[in-house]
Design a protein around this motif. Structure first.
Motif, short mmCIF file in Angstrom:
data_model
loop_
_atom_site.label_atom_id
_atom_site.label_comp_id
_atom_site.label_asym_id
_atom_site.label_seq_id
_atom_site.Cartn_x
_atom_site.Cartn_y
_atom_site.Cartn_z
N GLN A 33 36.45 38.67 37.03
CA GLN A 33 35.15 38.08 37.34
C GLN A 33 35.25 37.15 38.54
O GLN A 33 36.32 36.58 38.80
CB GLN A 33 34.64 37.26 36.15
CG GLN A 33 34.49 38.06 34.86
CD GLN A 33 34.00 37.20 33.72
OE1 GLN A 33 32.94 36.59 33.79
NE2 GLN A 33 34.78 37.16 32.64
N TRP A 34 34.15 36.99 39.24
CA TRP A 34 34.02 35.99 40.29
C TRP A 34 32.89 35.03 39.93
O TRP A 34 31.83 35.46 39.46
CB TRP A 34 33.72 36.66 41.64
CG TRP A 34 34.91 37.35 42.25
CD1 TRP A 34 35.28 38.65 42.10
CD2 TRP A 34 35.88 36.74 43.12
NE1 TRP A 34 36.42 38.90 42.82
CE2 TRP A 34 36.82 37.76 43.46
CE3 TRP A 34 36.05 35.47 43.65
CZ2 TRP A 34 37.90 37.52 44.30
CZ3 TRP A 34 37.13 35.24 44.49
CH2 TRP A 34 38.04 36.26 44.81
N TYR A 35 33.15 33.75 40.17
CA TYR A 35 32.17 32.69 39.93
C TYR A 35 32.02 31.85 41.19
O TYR A 35 32.97 31.72 41.99
CB TYR A 35 32.62 31.76 38.80
CG TYR A 35 32.56 32.35 37.41
CD1 TYR A 35 33.54 33.23 36.96
CD2 TYR A 35 31.52 32.02 36.53
CE1 TYR A 35 33.47 33.77 35.68
CE2 TYR A 35 31.45 32.55 35.25
CZ TYR A 35 32.44 33.42 34.84
OH TYR A 35 32.38 33.95 33.56
N CYS A 89 38.06 33.27 41.06
CA CYS A 89 38.22 34.48 40.28
C CYS A 89 38.70 34.08 38.89
O CYS A 89 39.34 33.04 38.72
CB CYS A 89 39.17 35.47 40.94
SG CYS A 89 40.90 34.97 41.01
N ALA A 90 38.38 34.90 37.93
CA ALA A 90 38.76 34.65 36.53
C ALA A 90 39.27 35.94 35.92
O ALA A 90 38.63 36.99 36.05
CB ALA A 90 37.59 34.10 35.73
N LYS A 97 39.76 35.03 25.96
CA LYS A 97 39.43 33.96 26.88
C LYS A 97 39.81 34.38 28.28
O LYS A 97 40.49 35.38 28.50
CB LYS A 97 40.13 32.66 26.49
CG LYS A 97 41.63 32.71 26.52
CD LYS A 97 42.21 31.38 26.07
CE LYS A 97 43.72 31.40 26.10
NZ LYS A 97 44.30 30.12 25.62
N ILE A 98 39.30 33.62 29.24
CA ILE A 98 39.59 33.89 30.65
C ILE A 98 40.24 32.66 31.26
O ILE A 98 40.10 31.55 30.75
CB ILE A 98 38.32 34.28 31.43
CG1 ILE A 98 37.26 33.17 31.38
CG2 ILE A 98 37.77 35.60 30.92
CD1 ILE A 98 36.02 33.46 32.21
N THR B 100 36.30 38.45 26.82
CA THR B 100 36.67 38.14 28.20
C THR B 100 35.54 38.44 29.16
O THR B 100 35.76 38.72 30.34
CB THR B 100 37.92 38.94 28.60
OG1 THR B 100 37.64 40.34 28.48
CG2 THR B 100 39.10 38.57 27.72
N GLY B 101 34.31 38.35 28.67
CA GLY B 101 33.15 38.62 29.50
C GLY B 101 32.56 37.38 30.13
O GLY B 101 33.17 36.30 30.16
N GLU B 102 31.35 37.53 30.62
CA GLU B 102 30.66 36.48 31.36
C GLU B 102 30.45 35.23 30.51
O GLU B 102 30.09 35.32 29.33
CB GLU B 102 29.31 37.01 31.83
CG GLU B 102 28.46 36.00 32.58
CD GLU B 102 27.14 36.59 33.01
OE1 GLU B 102 26.93 37.80 32.82
OE2 GLU B 102 26.30 35.83 33.53
N GLN B 103 30.67 34.08 31.15
CA GLN B 103 30.38 32.80 30.51
C GLN B 103 29.28 32.10 31.30
O GLN B 103 29.19 32.24 32.52
CB GLN B 103 31.65 31.93 30.46
CG GLN B 103 32.74 32.54 29.60
CD GLN B 103 33.96 31.64 29.49
OE1 GLN B 103 33.93 30.46 29.86
NE2 GLN B 103 35.04 32.19 28.96
#
Lengths: 110, 114
Positions: A33-35, A89-90, A97-98, B100-103
């Protein structure tokens, strides 16, 4: 740990130019993921790319994932002043968890 | 659009004092996270709840930090006593079912310990 590592740590570009930042990780993942985080605020989710995807688009954002190289890139096209932020990035850490990298600080110059 | 609420937004406290942060996740989200973010770093997970149960608090300094989510909805994170090194942004996030998805993140609480 699985913590992703963003590169570069900081990036300054002129408004209108494209910005590219990268994330490398160590072990196999099922998604990445990208935040984005504007100064002093919470994080906003930008995009999630799964391990069976190579490229994903969202507006001016383009994310690629190369599982053979264990790396991902985030491209922001036609940058704007509002894109000034930190980008993280995650990657998954276990199954529930990430874990976030240290981020790339992007500054868009007028 | 539903958002994660946090309060206060800013807190200044003296060392050795107690401080508490509150988080209200998006309605219906079963999983709630508390993160600590030091300036220039990424968020680090302190504690994760699934409904009212703690599923991960391995990085929570339990000698001074505590967290609860009594009814499985809102949550409180407490520090007692605060130390200078606790100065950081404290972020709350929620997700529908964990994994492990979107938070979804709240705006955070900026803590300064003097």
């Amino acid at each position: 740990s699985q913590q992703g590592e963003e590169d570069p740590q900081a990036l300054s570009i002129q408004e209108g130019e494209n910005a590219t930042m990268n994330c490398s990780y160590k072990t196999s993942i099922n998604n990445l993921q990208w935040y984005r985080q504007n100064s002093g605020r919470g994080l906003v989710h930008l995009i999630l790319i799964r391990s069976n995807e190579r490229e994903k688009h969202s507006g001016r954002l383009r994310v690629t994932l190369d599982t053979s190289k264990k790396s991902s890139s985030l491209l922001i096209t036609a940058s704007r002043a509002a894109d000034t932020a930190s980008y993280f990035c995650a990657t998954p850490d276990g199954y529930d968890k990430i874990i976030f990298g240290k981020g790339t600080r992007l500054h868009i110059l007028p | 659009e539903a958002e994660v609420a946090q309060s206060p937004r800013y807190k200044i406290t003296e060392k050795s004092q107690a401080v508490a942060f509150w988080c209200d996740p998006i309605s219906g989200h079963a999983t709630l996270y508390w993160y600590r973010q030091i300036l220039g770093q990424g968020p680090e997970l302190l504690v994760q709840f699934q409904d009212e149960s703690v599923v991960d608090d391995s990085q929570l300094p339990k000698d001074r930090f505590s967290a609860e989510r009594l009814k499985g909805v809102d949550s409180t994170l407490k520090i007692q006593p605060a130390e200078l090194g606790d100065s950081a942004m404290y972020l709350c996030a929620s997700s529908p079912q964990g994994g492990t998805g979107e938070q979804y993140f709240g705006p955070g609480t900026r803590l300064t310990v003097t």
